[in-house]
Design a protein around this motif. Structure first.
Motif, PDB file in Angstrom:
ATOM      1  N   SER A 111       1.140  -1.249  -0.241  1.00  0.00           N
ATOM      2  CA  SER A 111      -0.418  -0.010   0.224  1.00  0.00           C
ATOM      3  C   SER A 111       1.066   1.655   0.134  1.00  0.00           C
ATOM      4  CB  SER A 111      -1.218  -0.287   1.561  1.00  0.00           C
ATOM      5  OG  SER A 111      -0.300   0.092   2.279  1.00  0.00           O
ATOM      6  N   VAL A 131      -1.485   3.079  -2.392  1.00  0.00           N
ATOM      7  CA  VAL A 131      -2.357   1.875  -1.761  1.00  0.00           C
ATOM      8  C   VAL A 131      -3.309   2.610  -0.702  1.00  0.00           C
ATOM      9  CG1 VAL A 131      -3.787   0.321  -2.205  1.00  0.00           C
ATOM     10  CG2 VAL A 131      -2.346   0.539  -3.796  1.00  0.00           C
ATOM     11  N   ASP A 169      -6.763   2.859   0.963  1.00  0.00           N
ATOM     12  CA  ASP A 169      -8.247   1.699   0.781  1.00  0.00           C
ATOM     13  C   ASP A 169      -7.877   0.838   1.194  1.00  0.00           C
ATOM     14  OD1 ASP A 169      -9.166   0.526  -1.703  1.00  0.00           O
ATOM     15  OD2 ASP A 169      -7.584   1.815  -1.865  1.00  0.00           O
ATOM     16  N   GLN A 170      -8.412  -0.169   2.422  1.00  0.00           N
ATOM     17  CA  GLN A 170      -8.829  -1.246   2.889  1.00  0.00           C
ATOM     18  C   GLN A 170      -9.126  -2.173   1.550  1.00  0.00           C
ATOM     19  OE1 GLN A 170      -8.442  -2.375   6.034  1.00  0.00           O
ATOM     20  NE2 GLN A 170      -7.643  -0.234   6.138  1.00  0.00           N
ATOM     21  N   VAL A 171      -9.979  -1.858   0.228  1.00  0.00           N
ATOM     22  CA  VAL A 171     -10.207  -2.899  -1.004  1.00  0.00           C
ATOM     23  C   VAL A 171      -8.914  -3.503  -1.486  1.00  0.00           C
ATOM     24  CG1 VAL A 171     -11.557  -3.252  -2.875  1.00  0.00           C
ATOM     25  CG2 VAL A 171     -12.689  -1.579  -0.530  1.00  0.00           C
ATOM     26  N   GLY A 172      -7.931  -2.288  -1.649  1.00  0.00           N
ATOM     27  CA  GLY A 172      -6.068  -2.155  -2.356  1.00  0.00           C
ATOM     28  C   GLY A 172      -5.719  -3.106  -1.146  1.00  0.00           C
ATOM     29  N   GLN A 173      -5.649  -2.754  -0.293  1.00  0.00           N
ATOM     30  CA  GLN A 173      -4.566  -4.058   0.663  1.00  0.00           C
ATOM     31  C   GLN A 173      -5.712  -4.950   0.130  1.00  0.00           C
ATOM     32  OE1 GLN A 173      -3.474  -1.673   4.246  1.00  0.00           O
ATOM     33  NE2 GLN A 173      -3.836   0.430   3.138  1.00  0.00           N
ATOM     34  N   VAL A 197      -6.694  -6.791  -2.103  1.00  0.00           N
ATOM     35  CA  VAL A 197      -6.373  -6.541  -3.614  1.00  0.00           C
ATOM     36  C   VAL A 197      -4.638  -7.557  -3.470  1.00  0.00           C
ATOM     37  CG1 VAL A 197      -6.103  -6.705  -6.507  1.00  0.00           C
ATOM     38  CG2 VAL A 197      -7.800  -6.094  -4.694  1.00  0.00           C
ATOM     39  N   VAL A 198      -4.450  -6.330  -2.717  1.00  0.00           N
ATOM     40  CA  VAL A 198      -2.629  -7.269  -2.591  1.00  0.00           C
ATOM     41  C   VAL A 198      -2.437  -8.324  -2.196  1.00  0.00           C
ATOM     42  CG1 VAL A 198      -0.853  -6.044  -1.483  1.00  0.00           C
ATOM     43  CG2 VAL A 198      -1.521  -4.482  -2.882  1.00  0.00           C
TER      44      VAL A 198
END
Length: 537
Positions: free
Chosen positions: A156, A161, A163-167, A169-170
């Protein structure tokens, strides 16, 4: 301001960072593919055909042991809590010596692929193997939580990144890569990834350490003075900033210390590394390599932690994506801009990938070898079936680790790993020690010790401030509070309890174990006689 500058720079240079990481993944995947060509038997898949030298295995042990907790977690803990954060480094290093002196070579001489091979050597196979497999899977799961949490915070920051959604995905991408490494390469591929990662990590940390010292005129006192000035808190040089604020905090520190010092000797993925060398002599040589590499790295963490406090500042680190886990990448950005940030983040990412691969293959080996082959198939599985089951298990473990990592995102990874150490020390260590050193020890004593230590550690963690009661808890709200156990680490209760249960139940147990097996185990563990012959079958 640095937090926003770094996040913006990361976003602007996202393709540079992705490119650096992509090069690492591509190189290591080629190595893993090449290493996988000889994965024909269970010995090849679990123990790399016992083909590594002491130096290679020692580097891989360092690669396995120096996880995201060491690089991201400890540097962050020192940057934010100073002296108390460095206690993690002390605990992890001293713990390694306990593991080597107490159990490492004895386990290698007695076992074949997994910890359960040793624990069931002179006890009843079926119940002990099942118990050992259960404890191995739980310890690996908690360790995987820590690595996945570190991956979320790191990338992140790396890619901007927030936001929680992006993290999430990571974390999913890390899990998918981990599954790919282990499915293809087995232990041989995983070992080569760990060797490469150990070299990169120690070299990267070494360059940053020299750089930080150079900025401060190679005077460590100047560095400490600058850290105090930036933090505006002289207490970061003194004991007690985190673990001295109350009597409960002091007891929590003792509990943490017990978990760190005793946990390493019972970590299944570290112990499994000793089965990848051909002889006991190479096992001892790998130990020497590991101690040097690990010791040097933990000296670096002291400079890097206070360097991050001096050049970045504890308040900026605490506010960044990933919290304290972002201290090392933020320090890299301050020293060398986006390029060094990309390189150090790629190294940290390599650290996470290598460790999760090692954990996953250990958990898969435990299930396939101890449950499927030894219990379900009674030691006679069809040709190739055991490795197939191991590969399927890898996929399941990977999916569970991804879900758990998303839930634990934001927690300090050194702290999460300390929980895994506490569970390992509670569930595994008493039975390992009793099996190796106490002739009277019985199967019932082993089962009570393993399940008692495991259940007590898990229950105390669930009902502790780690899970609920504050915004720093996993549930991330003060409204939900079912924490009745005041300590964050259960070691001070669960470890002595597990030793006590094993001793009391054995003393009360009237059954006798096979004396011939006990004598054979003692001779083999101390001398290695018979171990090489058993390994070939």
């Amino acid at each position: 301001m640095l937090h926003f500058e770094t996040t913006a720079a990361a976003a602007d240079n996202a393709w540079l960072n992705i490119g650096i990481f992509g090069v690492f993944v591509a190189i290591t995947l080629v190595i893993v593919f090449r290493a996988s060509r000889n994965n024909k038997t269970a010995s090849d898949y679990y123990a790399a055909g016992r083909s590594f030298t002491g130096g290679q295995n020692g580097s891989a042990i360092a690669g396995d042991y120096l996880s995201a907790a060491s690089f991201l977690g400890i540097v962050g803990a020192i940057a934010v809590t100073g002296y108390d954060g460095f206690l993690y480094s002390i605990g992890f290093l001293v713990a390694w010596l306990v593991a080597l002196l107490l159990v490492a070579e004895l386990l290698r001489n007695t076992g074949k692929f997994t910890m359960a091979d040793v624990l069931s050597f002179r006890l009843k196979q079926k119940p002990v193997r099942i118990a050992a497999a259960v404890t191995t899977l739980v310890v690996c799961f908690f360790y995987l939580l820590a690595q996945m949490s570190g991956a979320g915070g790191l990338v992140s920051l790396l890619l901007g990144v927030g936001d929680q959604v992006g993290q999430a995905v990571v974390i999913t991408v890390v899990g998918a890569l981990m599954i790919l490494y282990v499915l293809i390469g087995g232990m041989k591929g995983t070992t080569w990834v760990q060797i490469i990662k150990a070299v990169l990590l120690i070299a990267g940390a070494g360059v940053m350490t020299v750089w930080v010292l150079a900025i401060n005129g190679f005077n460590f006192s100047t560095l400490l003075d600058n850290a105090v000035a930036v933090a505006d808190n002289p207490a970061i040089l003194d004991p007690g900033l985190k673990y001295g604020v109350s009597e409960i905090a002091k007891v929590d520190f003792v509990s943490l210390g017990l978990a760190l010092v005793l946990g390493t000797a019972a970590l299944p993925h570290v112990l499994m590394r000793f089965y990848t060398v051909p002889t006991a002599k190479e096992a001892r040589k790998s130990v020497v390599w590991a101690i040097w590499l690990i010791g040097i790295f933990y000296v670096f963490t002291l400079v890097l932690g206070y360097g991050a406090a001096a050049l970045v500042g504890p308040s900026v680190i605490a506010a960044a994506p990933g919290g304290p886990n972002s201290a090392a990448p933020l320090l890299a950005f301050e020293l060398g801009g986006p390029l060094l940030l990309g390189l150090i983040s790629a190294i940290a990412f390599a650290t996470i990938l290598a460790v999760v691969a090692g954990l996953t293959i250990t958990a898969a080996a435990s299930f396939a070898h101890d449950i499927y082959a030894s219990v379900v198939k009674k030691g006679a599985p069809e040709a190739g079936a055991e490795v197939k089951v191991a590969r399927r298990t890898v996929v399941v473990i990977g999916i569970v680790a991804i879900i758990g990592g998303i839930a634990a995102n934001g927690q300090n990874v050194a702290f999460l790993v300390a929980l895994a150490f506490a569970i390992a020390a509670s569930a595994n260590l008493p039975t390992i020690v009793y099996s190796l050193f106490w002739k009277r020890f019985t199967t019932k004593g082993a089962l009570w010790s393993m399940y008692g230590g495991l259940i007590s550690a898990l229950v105390l963690i669930i009902f502790s401030p780690v899970v609920s009661g504050s915004e720093a808890s996993m549930l991330k709200t003060a409204d939900i509070n079912f924490a009745f156990f005041p300590l964050s680490n259960p070691g001070i209760v669960s470890i002595p309890l597990a030793f006590l249960l094993g001793w009391i139940v054995t003393i009360l147990d009237k059954t006798k174990e096979d004396p011939a097996k006990q004598s054979e185990m003692e001779v083999r563990s101390l001398t290695g006689i018979g171990a090489e012959k058993a390994v070939q079958h």
